[in-house]
Design an enzyme around this catalytic site. Structure first.
Site, mmCIF file in Angstrom:
data_model
loop_
_atom_site.group_PDB
_atom_site.id
_atom_site.type_symbol
_atom_site.label_atom_id
_atom_site.label_comp_id
_atom_site.label_asym_id
_atom_site.label_seq_id
_atom_site.Cartn_x
_atom_site.Cartn_y
_atom_site.Cartn_z
ATOM 1 N N GLY A 130 128.325 66.995 79.946
ATOM 2 C CA GLY A 130 126.941 66.579 79.750
ATOM 3 C C GLY A 130 126.003 67.596 80.361
ATOM 4 O O GLY A 130 126.403 68.408 81.197
ATOM 5 N N GLN A 165 118.278 71.007 83.764
ATOM 6 C CA GLN A 165 119.296 71.959 84.215
ATOM 7 C C GLN A 165 119.156 73.311 83.525
ATOM 8 O O GLN A 165 119.717 74.301 83.988
ATOM 9 C CB GLN A 165 120.703 71.406 83.963
ATOM 10 C CG GLN A 165 121.070 70.255 84.885
ATOM 11 C CD GLN A 165 122.506 69.833 84.643
ATOM 12 O OE1 GLN A 165 122.785 69.050 83.748
ATOM 13 N NE2 GLN A 165 123.427 70.358 85.438
ATOM 14 N N CYS A 194 129.234 68.919 88.922
ATOM 15 C CA CYS A 194 127.947 69.162 88.251
ATOM 16 C C CYS A 194 127.850 70.638 87.896
ATOM 17 O O CYS A 194 128.201 71.492 88.701
ATOM 18 C CB CYS A 194 126.814 68.775 89.200
ATOM 19 S SG CYS A 194 125.178 69.070 88.525
ATOM 20 N N LEU A 195 127.366 70.940 86.690
ATOM 21 C CA LEU A 195 127.244 72.339 86.265
ATOM 22 C C LEU A 195 126.201 73.102 87.096
ATOM 23 O O LEU A 195 126.209 74.323 87.110
ATOM 24 C CB LEU A 195 126.889 72.420 84.773
ATOM 25 C CG LEU A 195 127.957 71.902 83.801
ATOM 26 C CD1 LEU A 195 127.473 72.005 82.368
ATOM 27 C CD2 LEU A 195 129.265 72.665 83.977
ATOM 28 N N HIS A 205 125.254 60.236 85.529
ATOM 29 C CA HIS A 205 125.017 61.528 86.177
ATOM 30 C C HIS A 205 123.845 62.269 85.509
ATOM 31 O O HIS A 205 122.948 62.762 86.191
ATOM 32 C CB HIS A 205 126.313 62.352 86.099
ATOM 33 C CG HIS A 205 126.220 63.706 86.713
ATOM 34 N ND1 HIS A 205 126.858 64.044 87.879
ATOM 35 C CD2 HIS A 205 125.556 64.831 86.311
ATOM 36 C CE1 HIS A 205 126.585 65.319 88.167
ATOM 37 N NE2 HIS A 205 125.805 65.809 87.227
ATOM 38 N N GLU A 206 123.852 62.313 84.170
ATOM 39 C CA GLU A 206 122.787 63.040 83.456
ATOM 40 C C GLU A 206 121.436 62.329 83.582
ATOM 41 O O GLU A 206 120.400 62.972 83.717
ATOM 42 C CB GLU A 206 123.143 63.237 81.976
ATOM 43 C CG GLU A 206 124.423 64.029 81.710
ATOM 44 C CD GLU A 206 124.566 65.284 82.548
ATOM 45 O OE1 GLU A 206 123.556 65.930 82.873
ATOM 46 O OE2 GLU A 206 125.716 65.615 82.892
ATOM 47 N N HIS A 230 119.851 63.248 86.799
ATOM 48 C CA HIS A 230 119.213 64.571 86.752
ATOM 49 C C HIS A 230 117.753 64.446 86.326
ATOM 50 O O HIS A 230 116.869 65.082 86.903
ATOM 51 C CB HIS A 230 119.931 65.486 85.754
ATOM 52 C CG HIS A 230 121.073 66.247 86.352
ATOM 53 N ND1 HIS A 230 120.957 67.047 87.463
ATOM 54 C CD2 HIS A 230 122.375 66.334 85.978
ATOM 55 C CE1 HIS A 230 122.130 67.601 87.743
ATOM 56 N NE2 HIS A 230 123.017 67.175 86.858
HETATM 57 NI NI NI Z 1 124.987 67.640 86.802
#
Ligand code: NI
Length: 170
Positions: free
Chosen positions: A46, A51, A93-94, A135-136, A139
């Site tokens: 995701g 981000q 997390c990216l 999670h998204e 963000h």
């Molecule tokens: Ni993340």
């Protein structure tokens, strides 16, 4: 295919609440496509618009998570309208690559939002997919997964990630 730069957790854009999207235009559709390419390339399950530096309420998630097939979806102005159960599992997390920690999430959630055609959508998801959505959505509110950890654990992971950033920069 166009890959976008993923901002890391220390960039202020990750801490700012995203704005509600009022208009779906070609730029937004393009952004969504680029976000999907970027998500799969990372690879990740995701990605939230902030981000990639865009402070607007849009997420992309791979609905095929946990299966052999990828099935990307885009949701604009997503909200969680129902949740049940609790499950603790490891999360990453990216924007904080290579850092993982156990986080408690709802086991099952209902998500509502709008698709790229402006049509209302409603999804019911469970387990890892429910985790990805939670999670998204966090963000978009400027929340990172390590905010749910105790201060000591978070500070330890933050130090570890800062050290890693320094190493990659030098
Ligand atoms: Ni993340």
């Amino acid at each position: 295919m166009s890959l976008l730069t993923i901002y890391n957790c220390f960039d202020p854009v990750l801490r700012k609440k995203c704005s509600t999207i009022e208009n779906i235009d070609d730029d937004l559709v393009q952004l969504s496509e680029d976000m999907i390419d970027t998500m799969f390339h990372a690879p990740g399950a995701g990605l939230a618009a902030n981000q990639v530096g865009v402070s607007q309420k849009m997420i992309v998630v791979d609905l095929g998570l946990g299966t052999d097939n990828t099935k990307p979806t885009t949701i604009i102005n997503p909200i969680i309208t129902a949740s049940e159960g609790e499950v603790i599992a490891e999360e990453g997390c990216l924007s904080i690559p290579d850092v993982f920690a156990e986080v408690k999430r709802a086991q099952k959630i209902e998500v509502k939002g709008v698709d790229l055609q402006g049509k209302d959508i409603k999804l019911e998801v469970e387990d890892y997919l429910a985790r990805a959505f939670q999670h998204e959505l966090d963000h978009l509110e400027g929340i990172l997964f390590w905010d749910f950890l105790g201060k000591m654990k978070r500070d330890m992971l933050r130090r570890k990630f800062k050290k890693k950033l320094k190493e990659t920069a030098s």
